[in-house]
Design an enzyme around this catalytic site. Structure first.
Site, mmCIF file in Angstrom:
data_model
loop_
_atom_site.group_PDB
_atom_site.id
_atom_site.type_symbol
_atom_site.label_atom_id
_atom_site.label_comp_id
_atom_site.label_asym_id
_atom_site.label_seq_id
_atom_site.Cartn_x
_atom_site.Cartn_y
_atom_site.Cartn_z
ATOM 1 N N LEU A 186 3.160 -0.208 7.397
ATOM 2 C CA LEU A 186 2.426 0.678 6.487
ATOM 3 C C LEU A 186 3.441 1.187 5.474
ATOM 4 C CD1 LEU A 186 0.194 2.848 8.907
ATOM 5 C CD2 LEU A 186 -0.534 0.951 7.445
ATOM 6 N N ASP A 187 3.025 1.364 4.221
ATOM 7 C CA ASP A 187 3.922 1.904 3.201
ATOM 8 C C ASP A 187 4.393 3.298 3.615
ATOM 9 O OD1 ASP A 187 3.095 -0.282 1.716
ATOM 10 O OD2 ASP A 187 1.628 0.872 0.556
ATOM 11 N N LYS A 188 5.500 3.705 3.010
ATOM 12 C CA LYS A 188 6.013 5.067 3.231
ATOM 13 C C LYS A 188 4.931 6.105 2.911
ATOM 14 C CE LYS A 188 10.125 7.686 1.950
ATOM 15 N NZ LYS A 188 11.327 7.702 1.136
ATOM 16 N N ARG A 243 -3.726 -1.071 -2.066
ATOM 17 C CA ARG A 243 -3.417 -0.443 -3.368
ATOM 18 C C ARG A 243 -3.610 -1.448 -4.498
ATOM 19 N NH1 ARG A 243 -0.726 4.409 -1.982
ATOM 20 N NH2 ARG A 243 0.022 4.267 0.164
#
Ligand code: URA
Length: 244
Positions: A112-114, A199
């Site tokens: 998962l992205d930051k 995104r």
């Protein structure tokens, strides 16, 4: 029935991050390792590595850590990175320090992205990791996205079409499912795990994701009882739910 693996006690404990094999021999001689409440003095013996071992073995006064083959469900907080070596706070920092020294190492199952929160799985079982992320398994990942601009109503059909091509890619995205919650909030379920996929999907429609939170993987949901940063070990039944 799969055969129960066996291991020398010193090798097992060393692979679980407790220390070197020499240190394990010294600890045992000092009475620091017990099995079924009796001191285990000779760490060169082989024992069956059964799931109940943490209940039967004590190391330095504490229950043995989970045996190899664990799956962790974490509620990943924002601002924490899914990496073994980047600067800043890492998801592995949220687990007991000793677990950083385990071999096989614990790794995240996908990333998962930051700036994404929510359901994150981690495991030391490489075969299971590959089964879960394999595109052939189509494990569905569901994200709650909060958007900067109102949805225009065309996104669901585009995402479901199997024809959406992300910038810089050569293969269109597999069909994905959009459930609209409000003008600026939706649940998006995808079966792939491309870089910044959610995104970039909304960016392709001219929108921008402001908040992203993963709620489910397969039939497994993030329990409300797990606060950001908290984690739990999954049972065999819960692991099976990932593939449902
Ligand atoms: N898609 C994204 O864009 N980010 C994530 O962290 C996961 C899926």
């Amino acid at each position: 029935m799969p055969k129960t693996p066996t291991s020398r006690v010193d090798k097992l404990l060393s692979s679980m991050g407790y220390g070197s094999r020499k240190e394990m021999a010294r600890l045992a001689m000092a009475g620091g390792i017990t099995l079924d409440a009796a001191p285990l003095l000779d760490v060169s013996i082989r024992i069956p590595v059964t799931p109940d071992l943490p209940k039967r073995m004590m190391v330095d006064g504490d229950m043995l850590d989970p045996i190899p083959g664990m799956v962790i469900l974490m509620n990943k907080p924002l601002e924490v990175t899914c990496s073994h070596k980047e600067v800043g706070k890492l998801v592995y920092d949220l687990l007991p320090a000793r677990w950083r020294r385990r071999n096989p190492a614990i790794s995240t199952i996908g990333r998962l992205d930051k700036q994404t929160s929510g359901l994150l799985l981690l495991t030391d079982d490489g075969a299971l990791l590959h089964r879960i992320i394999s595109p052939k398994r189509h494990v569905k990942k569901t994200y709650r996205a909060k958007l900067a601009r109102p949805l225009d109503g065309s996104e669901g059909a585009l995402f479901a079409s199997g024809r959406l091509m992300l910038e810089g890619e050569e293969k269109p995205l597999a069909p994905a499912e959009l459930v609209i919650i409000s003008e600026t909030e939706a649940l998006l379920s995808v079966t792939e795990g491309r870089y910044h996929q959610v995104r970039r999907m909304f960016a392709a429609t001219g929108n921008h994701v402001e908040d992203l939170h993963r709620e489910c993987m397969g039939g497994l949901s993030l329990p409300d009882s797990l606060a950001p940063g908290q984690w739990k070990l999954l049972s065999e039944d819960e692991i099976a739910m990932i593939f449902q």
